[in-house]
Structures are given as C-alpha cells and as structure tokens.
Write an enzyme that holds these catalytic residues in place. Structure first.
Site, PDB file in Angstrom:
ATOM      1  N   SER A   1      -9.231 -17.624  -7.265  1.00  0.00           N
ATOM      2  CA  SER A   1      -8.181 -16.613  -7.233  1.00  0.00           C
ATOM      3  C   SER A   1      -6.826 -17.194  -7.639  1.00  0.00           C
ATOM      4  O   SER A   1      -6.697 -17.787  -8.705  1.00  0.00           O
ATOM      5  CB  SER A   1      -8.120 -15.991  -5.835  1.00  0.00           C
ATOM      6  OG  SER A   1      -7.283 -14.862  -5.806  1.00  0.00           O
ATOM      7  N   MET A   2      -5.800 -17.079  -6.783  1.00  0.00           N
ATOM      8  CA  MET A   2      -4.479 -17.585  -7.128  1.00  0.00           C
ATOM      9  C   MET A   2      -4.475 -19.092  -7.309  1.00  0.00           C
ATOM     10  O   MET A   2      -3.638 -19.643  -8.028  1.00  0.00           O
ATOM     11  CB  MET A   2      -3.472 -17.195  -6.043  1.00  0.00           C
ATOM     12  CG  MET A   2      -2.020 -17.441  -6.428  1.00  0.00           C
ATOM     13  SD  MET A   2      -0.853 -17.148  -5.094  1.00  0.00           S
ATOM     14  CE  MET A   2      -0.817 -18.746  -4.304  1.00  0.00           C
TER      15      MET A   2
ATOM     16  N   ASP B   1     -13.477  -6.957 -10.321  1.00  0.00           N
ATOM     17  CA  ASP B   1     -14.299  -7.482  -9.227  1.00  0.00           C
ATOM     18  C   ASP B   1     -13.918  -6.884  -7.871  1.00  0.00           C
ATOM     19  O   ASP B   1     -14.252  -7.430  -6.826  1.00  0.00           O
ATOM     20  CB  ASP B   1     -14.208  -9.005  -9.172  1.00  0.00           C
ATOM     21  CG  ASP B   1     -12.809  -9.524  -8.805  1.00  0.00           C
ATOM     22  OD1 ASP B   1     -11.892  -8.692  -8.608  1.00  0.00           O
ATOM     23  OD2 ASP B   1     -12.633 -10.750  -8.723  1.00  0.00           O
TER      24      ASP B   1
ATOM     25  N   HIS C   1     -14.634 -10.062  -5.179  1.00  0.00           N
ATOM     26  CA  HIS C   1     -13.627 -11.098  -5.426  1.00  0.00           C
ATOM     27  C   HIS C   1     -13.704 -12.255  -4.433  1.00  0.00           C
ATOM     28  O   HIS C   1     -13.564 -13.423  -4.830  1.00  0.00           O
ATOM     29  CB  HIS C   1     -12.233 -10.469  -5.364  1.00  0.00           C
ATOM     30  CG  HIS C   1     -11.123 -11.420  -5.658  1.00  0.00           C
ATOM     31  ND1 HIS C   1     -10.886 -11.943  -6.910  1.00  0.00           N
ATOM     32  CD2 HIS C   1     -10.184 -11.966  -4.841  1.00  0.00           C
ATOM     33  CE1 HIS C   1      -9.855 -12.765  -6.855  1.00  0.00           C
ATOM     34  NE2 HIS C   1      -9.410 -12.797  -5.617  1.00  0.00           N
TER      35      HIS C   1
END
Length: 659
Positions: free
Chosen positions: A307-308, A566, A617
């Site tokens: 992710s980030m 997602d 996700h």
C-alpha cells in the site's frame, strides 16, 4: 372511541331538538336515554378491548423469531463464548485469581476468596479450543504454513534477505509520553489492538489529542510522544484475530527465514517523508539494515512493500549505484502509486465509501464516537496520509469529457472527480433552506485546488513543502528531482534508480468494486474554528449518501461512483505505472524489468477474510498467490514469475496522456 363521541353528540343534538313533554314523561325518557347511553358505552369499551387484545396477539404471533428473547438470549451467550475463543488464552486462567485480588485491593474490598486450582479448567479449555475448526477462528483459516511447506518440498530455501514495509495503518503506534496528562498511556498501543478501541470509546478527546501532530511542524505536539512499535509483531496483526503480515512471516519461516535474514520496517505513517527521516532517521536506518545484510550474507536484499509503503523511496544517500549493489528485487503489493480517491474525500469531509455505506445504526455509532469533523481534523494533521493524494491531474484521471477507465456508454465520466447536485439543507431542527445551487463539477486538478482551499492554512503549507502531485516529462528536470524530497512519493516526477539488474514486481488484486469518484452535496457557507484559525470546513460539504443509481454506468451507491480496483485503490493507481509508465525510459532510465501480476478477487463466502483467493486490498496479504510470489522471489526462483492480467489495465494505461 371516536364513534362513541359521535353517538353522544348525536344523542345530545336529538335531545335538544325534541318537543318538551310533560315532566313525568320527560324524566322517564331522560332516565331511559341515559341508561341506553351507558349500555352503549359499555359495549363499545368491551369491543375496543377485544380488538386491542386481538391486535396484540397478532403482533406477538407475527413477530419474527429472530426478534424474540428465546433467540436473542442464546445468541448473546454464543457470541460471548466465541469472543472468549478469540480473547482468552488457556494460560490466562492461572492469572484470574491474582488479577481479581489486585482489583479488590485497589478498590479496598475486603473479601476472602478461596484459593482455587484452575489448572484443570485450563486443561479442559485448551482441549476444547483444539477441537474448534481452524476456519472458525478469525486469526486462522486452516492454511497456515501451507505455501511455505510446498516451497520447502521443492527444495527452495532462504536465499536473499528480505525487508517488509507495511502500509499506512498497518504499523502499530505506541505512546512514549511521560507528561502527566498522557502518562496513563505509557507504552500502550494507541493505534492497533483492543486498547485503541477502548481509548476511542471511553477516552476519545485524550486519544485524539495524543494522535494528532503539531499543525505547524508536523511533528509531536507539546507533551505527546508517539512512536512506531518495533519488531515483526509491530505489523503482524492489527489486533487479536485480525492478521496483517503474519501469514507471510509464517510461510517465510518455513523456508528458514528468521530475525537474522528477515526484517520488518515499521514506521510512523502519520509523518511526511521528510519528517520521517528528520525525526526518526527511518530511511537511514533502513539503509544501514540493508547494508548489514549485504556485509554479513554477501547478498542483495528483497523489499516487499504494501500500500502506502510502496511509495517510500529507497533513501539513504548511498550514491548513484547504491540500489544496483544492494537491492535484488522490489515487490509492490497493492501499491498506491498514483494516489487514492478516498484520500481526497477524507481530507474534504472526513468520509469515504466505508462510512457512507454503513447501516444507519453503524453510522450513528461512528458519528457519535468519532464524528466526521474529528476524523477530518486527524487527517489534516497527518501529513503522511497526503502521500496518497491523487497524482498526475487530468492527464491521468481524465477531464470533464473523458477518463481512461470510463466504461463504454457511461452516463457520467469519472474524469469529474467531484460532482454536485442541488439539495435542501437543514439549518436546524425547525428550519430548512431552499435548494442550494450546484457547484461546478470538478476534475482532479480542480478538486485538488478546491479541497486545499477548504483546509487550514497550516495544512496547505505542509502539503506544498512536503509533496508534489504533477507530472514531469522533461528528463533533465526528472534527474534533478531525485534530490528534492517533495517529489519522492510521486513516480511521475522522479525516475527509478539506475539499477538495470534490479527487478520490480507489481502485485495487486482486481475484481472488487472500488470508489473512483463522488457525488457531493453542499449547504450554506459555514465556518468552524480549527487549528486556531477560522476556515470553511466539512460541515458544508458531504458525500451525497442519499443518491443511489445501480442501473447507470458507472454505478452510484450512496453518492460514490464505483470503478475497478481492489476495494480501496483504483485500478489506474495500482497498475498504470507498472504496465506503461515504467516501461518508458523517461521514468525508467536503467531499463529495470517490471513484471505485473494481477490476482482475481475470488473470496470464499464461508471464510471471514476470504481465504486463499481473496485479493482485497488488505486481505491479499494472506492470499496464496501473493505468498507464493514472495517466497519464489526471496528463495531465488523469481524468474518463474511472469506477467498475468485479468483486467483491462493495459487498455486503460494506453489512454493516459503520458506525452
């Protein structure tokens, strides 16, 4: 009883109109009339009582079984037992007696409690838990260690050291504050774990003030000190029963990974990239860890980021060939490369799909305990979350007439990130305003400017001094941007390192509806004091949750226009750089090989987190496909990984205005 009243009025009227008879006749008739009236009243009352009893009996008979006490009471007992499976470990029984004595001592309760041996209870509880199917336990689903066992059976074993980089909310944060107002939190997790839940519910104001950052410096506010938890446990699970990286760690352990060749790099995701290095030396520490692996084991490192975390740069000032000499492969898992639409909604109004699509009871509880304004205040103090601001403007996300990921026959383009309808807005419980005219619909560029104008000036300054969200096509400028920390989180404004032997693997899920753009409502201009200044704020703008159109393209659900992705990140952000942007020498001067693997979202309905084939996700971290890919790359079998597509990302990416 209305019929009865009518009869009384009619009787009275008739009585008044009658010719006055003799006194005796009058008295007799009057007594007879009153007697008849009383009799009618009694009959009417009896009939009404019978009707009422019949309705009550019918309601009891028609009431659903699920609403009856005979169902709800056993259900409560069952839920309590299931919660006990999650929270109570067998070893906890031996501590019950001592903990009870401590509580009694604290509250000066003098009561002698017999010393009871609970070892037998512990034994029976352990035996009972062992008979529960693993799939019923939220923390397990029966697939533990299976991927690792399969790789081990092939003769694969640990080859490259590996570093795991969590996403935005994956890392637990704990308090190191010793000031009197925060001393009760010392070494307690304020993000992650059940302690966070209890603090949000029972001590919300103190929790918010501890978690917020200073709006001017973007660092710790006076008196508060929050730091990332350390070790592999910092991001293995968010709380008991909700795993994050633990599945991957389990499978890596089977092929001989441990703390000597496996490192989880937690970080305080609230901070901007610059402050993360300035306050915690995060990137320098990460550089030293990777160099230590190379010195001890003589091998490059594999980085897997979620992710980030996939937007974090390989920083450290090691020179132009440092990445080439130290990084074997870089695996981005559900990477937010080009930003996330929900970040824009969160900054504007403290909302997102997850909040507006709650049932009314859930929405009330959320608003009661953690309102939109409180969420927005937090978001606007966390400069780190701004790394997910959408990047590339209209060239990537489309304009008023077009977007790369618009479906054929769309009635409304995703290129208008924010669209508005006129609505009636309540001013108070007694007054409403007339319809408020719609604001002009906004593209990504328009929305970015408009949202920033509605945030405090301190937040605007923090954004412009830490981030950049454009697209740069001049290669000379791109080279210079490598020295500008504002560009580090934007792959459109900085080049990949010149590391031709390094490999990049982009892995993400597809097949779950994802918020892509929004219908917003707005009311009269309203002001609020925040961060010590007066500014227009969230109360005048909110996602138009009353607007739903399931039959249009794109679908609109509670004001959210749905697209592909997602469940959290749009398909464009997940894959456009991987399949097109990084294939161009402008952004990939070293010719790094980029492999894209899309995993279809095929959750098992009987497993709480979706099972082996989920690609949500977060839940993708436990999917078999991702675990197999990570283990192959880490054990030196990365050449087996090939491109795999289940979406139209290549078609969408070709329509982005790269040139």
């Amino acid at each position: 009883m209305s019929t009865l009243s009518q009869r009384i009025r009619t009787s009275s009227a008739s009585h008044s109109k009658a010719v006055k008879p003799s006194f005796e006749s009058y008295v007799g008739k009057e007594q007879k009339s009153e007697s008849q009236l009383v009799h009618d009243v009694q009959l009417e009352a009896i009939q009404q009582a019978k009707l009422f009893d019949a309705q009550i009996h019918k309601m009891k008979k028609e009431r659903r079984f699920f609403a009856k006490a005979r169902f709800l009471f056993p259900l409560g007992i069952l839920l309590g037992i299931l919660l006990g499976f999650i929270l109570i470990q067998p070893s906890d029984f031996q501590d019950i007696h001592s903990n009870l004595l401590l509580i009694m001592e604290e509250y000066d309760i003098s009561l002698k409690i017999p010393d009871i041996d609970l070892s037998r209870v512990e034994l029976e509880w352990r035996r009972f838990r062992s008979n529960i199917p693993e799939v019923w336990k939220l923390n397990n689903d029966g697939r533990e260690f299976q991927v690792g066992e399969a790789m081990k059976a092939r003769g694969l074993t640990a080859h490259y050291p590996i570093v795991l980089v969590p996403g935005i909310v994956s890392t637990g944060l704990e308090s190191w504050s010793t000031s009197p107002e925060y001393r009760a939190f010392f070494r307690e997790k304020l993000w992650g774990g059940f302690n966070m839940v209890s603090q949000v519910i029972f001590n919300r104001e103190k929790w918010i003030s501890a978690m917020m950052l200073d709006p001017v410096t973007g660092l710790d506010p006076p008196g508060a000190k929050i730091r990332a938890a350390e070790g592999i446990g910092a991001a293995s699970s968010f709380m008991t029963g909700y795993w994050l990286w633990s599945k991957i760690v389990e499978n890596l352990a089977v092929v001989n990974y441990d703390t000597n060749n496996l490192h989880l790099a937690p970080y305080d995701w609230r901070l901007s990239m610059w402050n993360l290095e300035e306050r915690d030396g995060y990137f320098s520490k990460l550089k030293y860890t990777i160099e230590g692996f190379k010195k001890r084991q003589g091998k490059k490192t594999v980085i897997a980021a979620h992710s980030m975390g996939s937007t974090s740069p390989e920083h450290g000032g090691g020179g132009s060939d440092w990445v080439e000499n130290h990084i074997e492969s870089y695996i981005t898992i559900a990477g937010t490369h080009l930003g996330v639409a929900k970040a824009m909604a969160a900054f504007l109004s403290g909302e997102m799909k997850d909040t507006v699509q709650m049932n009314p009871a859930g929405a009330y509880v959320l608003e009661r305990f953690f309102s939109r304004k409180e969420r927005q205040r937090l978001f606007c103090s966390w400069a780190g979350s701004a790394s997910m601001w959408i990047k590339g403007g209209t060239d990537v996300w489309g304009d008023a007439n077009w977007a790369p990921d618009d479906e054929p026959g769309s009635s409304h383009t995703h290129g208008e990130l924010l669209a508005f309808r006129p609505v009636s807005v309540p001013l108070s419980t007694h007054h409403t305003t007339p319809n408020v005219g719609p604001t002009k619909n906004m593209t990504a560029d328009d929305a970015s400017t408009w949202i920033l104008e509605r945030t405090p000036s301190t937040f605007q300054k923090m954004i412009w001094t830490n981030y950049s969200f454009g697209i740069e096509r001049n290669e000379n400028v791109l080279k210079k941007n490598a020295l500008d920390p504002r560009k580090w989180s934007n792959p459109l404004e900085v080049q990949l390192p010149n590391a031709p032997s390094m490999k990049i693997f982009c892995v993400y899920g597809h097949g779950k509806e994802t918020e892509r753009s929004y219908w917003y409502a707005h009311g009269p201009h309203d002001y609020e004091e925040s961060f010590g200044e007066i500014c227009p704020f969230s109360r005048t703008h909110w996602i138009d949750a009353d607007y739903t159109q399931e039959t249009t393209t794109p679908k609109v659900r509670n004001g959210v226009k749905m697209g592909e992705g997602d469940g959290t990140v749009s398909l464009l952000s997940l894959g456009a750089m991987c399949v097109e942007g990084w294939k161009r020498p402008r952004w990939n001067p070293g010719g790094i090989k980029v492999t894209t693997v899309e995993l279809p979202h095929q959750p098992a309905p009987n497993i709480p987190r979706g099972g082996a084939n989920t690609s949500d996700h977060v839940d993708i971290l436990g999917s078999t496909g991702l675990n197999e890919l990570i283990l192959k790359v880490a054990t030196g079998a990365g050449d087996e990984v090939e491109d795999r597509f289940v979406s139209r990302i290549r078609e969408f990416s070709q329509q982005v205005r790269w040139d």
